[in-house]
Motif scaffolding. Structure first.
Motif, mmCIF file in Angstrom:
data_model
loop_
_atom_site.group_PDB
_atom_site.id
_atom_site.type_symbol
_atom_site.label_atom_id
_atom_site.label_comp_id
_atom_site.label_asym_id
_atom_site.label_seq_id
_atom_site.Cartn_x
_atom_site.Cartn_y
_atom_site.Cartn_z
ATOM 1 N N UNK A 88 44.991 39.875 40.456
ATOM 2 C CA UNK A 88 45.406 40.711 39.326
ATOM 3 C C UNK A 88 45.247 39.933 38.024
ATOM 4 N N UNK A 89 45.663 38.676 38.018
ATOM 5 C CA UNK A 89 45.561 37.859 36.815
ATOM 6 C C UNK A 89 44.107 37.643 36.410
ATOM 7 N N UNK A 90 43.255 37.307 37.366
ATOM 8 C CA UNK A 90 41.842 37.061 37.069
ATOM 9 C C UNK A 90 41.162 38.340 36.599
ATOM 10 N N UNK A 91 41.475 39.464 37.234
ATOM 11 C CA UNK A 91 40.870 40.725 36.833
ATOM 12 C C UNK A 91 41.310 41.117 35.420
ATOM 13 N N UNK A 92 42.601 40.936 35.123
ATOM 14 C CA UNK A 92 43.103 41.237 33.787
ATOM 15 C C UNK A 92 42.396 40.375 32.752
ATOM 16 N N UNK A 93 42.198 39.102 33.072
ATOM 17 C CA UNK A 93 41.450 38.190 32.213
ATOM 18 C C UNK A 93 40.013 38.670 32.029
ATOM 19 N N UNK A 265 49.231 34.231 32.965
ATOM 20 C CA UNK A 265 49.129 34.879 34.268
ATOM 21 C C UNK A 265 49.312 33.889 35.403
ATOM 22 N N UNK A 266 48.678 32.721 35.285
ATOM 23 C CA UNK A 266 48.828 31.695 36.316
ATOM 24 C C UNK A 266 50.247 31.144 36.334
ATOM 25 N N UNK A 267 50.857 30.996 35.162
ATOM 26 C CA UNK A 267 52.248 30.530 35.104
ATOM 27 C C UNK A 267 53.170 31.512 35.806
#
Length: 397
Positions: A88-93, A265-267
């Motif tokens: 989800x984080x990578x896609x949002x990025x 997002x990673x945090x």
């Protein structure tokens, strides 16, 4: 756990995320991790539930939520299945360049991107570049109305599964701006040489099905085995010139803007992973008996868990403080670096301690804490190593 959210809608959204995490994620994670299979359909389900476009406006297909709400959803997903939260984080990025810098034609793709029908990947890192993103060597030569892309990207999450790639490559600086210099090829024909550094880097949005884009074999990673990561070779891949995102030569700025939010997002992933490890350790300690009583009664265990709970709360506070700055339109790069640094270091410590609480049982796959510990390590590396975060923080002082 009590949370302070900005609107009643946010509470409903978090409850939806919790239901999906318990119903779709928790029961599948062990199977997918054991097989090393990417849960593409699970990501699609999250997209159809509106969880992939949370921080983007409704008019482009998003949910119009503050970043602080989006990050708490990511945290909750990570407490059940880190690979999904990372996806989800990578896609949002990956959606950010088109949303923030794409022209009208590219922005028409956003509803399918944010709805999860199109999965994205972010192609910045290279085999020799590591943390030095400005040294990237992948090149794109403009031939008529097409960029011809040649080079190799590394550590690409969703490689081979994504539908589109943000490709950061050297196109040179228009009008002789210093990153490209005219020269002669071996045959005597005119050629372009590209200087290192941030100038002259551009961002292209490439369809994954483009001929010449060749994902390599997945890396054999310590953790996140259901999250594919691999090199991608660009062997003369032809990308239409109208897939240029933003201005030619402006790609490095786009990449750095995206990474600031990506670090949050990673945090959030790290906070969720640590919370999941703590929850499991507390549950185990409550049930496990030694010397005639629960091990949760022993001060050595109780203090270890108390320190973990305090570290998680502090990490969460840093993440949300940075998110609120972003939501308010204020500078937040240094705060994002602090949050990423502290949260991922906390996750590494908490997951290690969770294994210790379980003793020998923490070292076997019967309990998930050994997986949590393996997964925590990569969070100290991705989206800029924690050494890079310290450089960003120090520079801001």
């Amino acid at each position: 756990m009590d949370r302070l959210l900005p609107t009643p809608e946010a509470y409903e959204l978090l409850e939806l995320a919790r239901e999906l995490a318990d119903g779709e994620l928790a029961r599948r994670v062990d199977d997918f991790e054991a097989r090393g299979e990417f849960p593409r359909e699970v990501i699609r389900v999250l997209g159809r539930a509106g969880l992939l476009g949370l921080p983007y406006p409704e008019e482009v297909g998003g949910a119009g939520q503050p970043y602080e709400v989006y990050l708490q959803v990511v945290e909750l997903l990570a407490s059940r299945w880190l690979a999904v939260a990372e996806a989800v984080s990578v896609h949002t990025l990956s959606c950010f360049p088109v949303y923030a810098h794409g022209g009208e034609q590219l922005r028409k793709l956003l509803p399918d991107m944010l709805g999860g029908e199109l999965l994205g990947a972010y192609c910045l890192s290279e085999p020799q570049g590591g943390s030095d993103a400005a040294s990237l060597a992948t090149r794109a030569v403009l031939e008529g109305e097409t960029y011809v892309v040649t080079g190799t990207k590394a550590w690409i999450t969703h490689a081979g599964h994504a539908d589109f790639y943000n490709v950061f490559c050297r196109t040179g600086v228009p009008d002789g701006g210093g990153s490209r210099r005219p020269g002669r090829s071996a045959s005597g024909a005119s050629a372009i040489r590209y200087s290192p550094g941030p100038n002259g880097i551009s961002c292209l949005l490439a369809d994954a099905a483009t001929a010449g884009i060749v994902p390599q074999a997945p890396e054999r990673t310590m953790g996140l085995r259901s999250s594919p990561v691999a090199q991608i070779a660009f062997d003369g891949a032809r990308v239409p010139a109208d897939r240029l995102v933003g201005a030619a030569g402006g790609g490095f700025r786009i990449a750095m803007e995206a990474l600031d939010s990506g670090r949050l997002g990673i945090a959030a992933c790290a906070v969720g992973l640590a919370q999941g490890a703590l929850d499991h350790a507390v549950g185990y300690a409550r049930e496990r008996e030694q010397f005639g009583r629960s091990i949760l009664d022993f001060q050595g265990i109780r203090f270890m868990l108390a320190d973990a709970a305090t570290g998680i709360a502090a990490a969460r506070a840093l993440v949300l403080a940075a998110a609120r700055l972003k939501d308010a339109g204020r500078p937040y790069a240094a705060e994002a670096a602090k949050a990423k640094l502290f949260a991922t270091d906390t996750a590494m410590r908490v997951t290690t301690d969770a294994v210790q609480v379980l003793g020998g049982y923490g070292y076997v796959t019967d309990h998930p804490v050994e997986r949590y510990m393996r997964e925590a390590k990569v969070l100290q590396i991705v989206e800029g190593t924690n050494q890079i975060q310290r450089l960003v923080i120090a520079k801001s002082l």
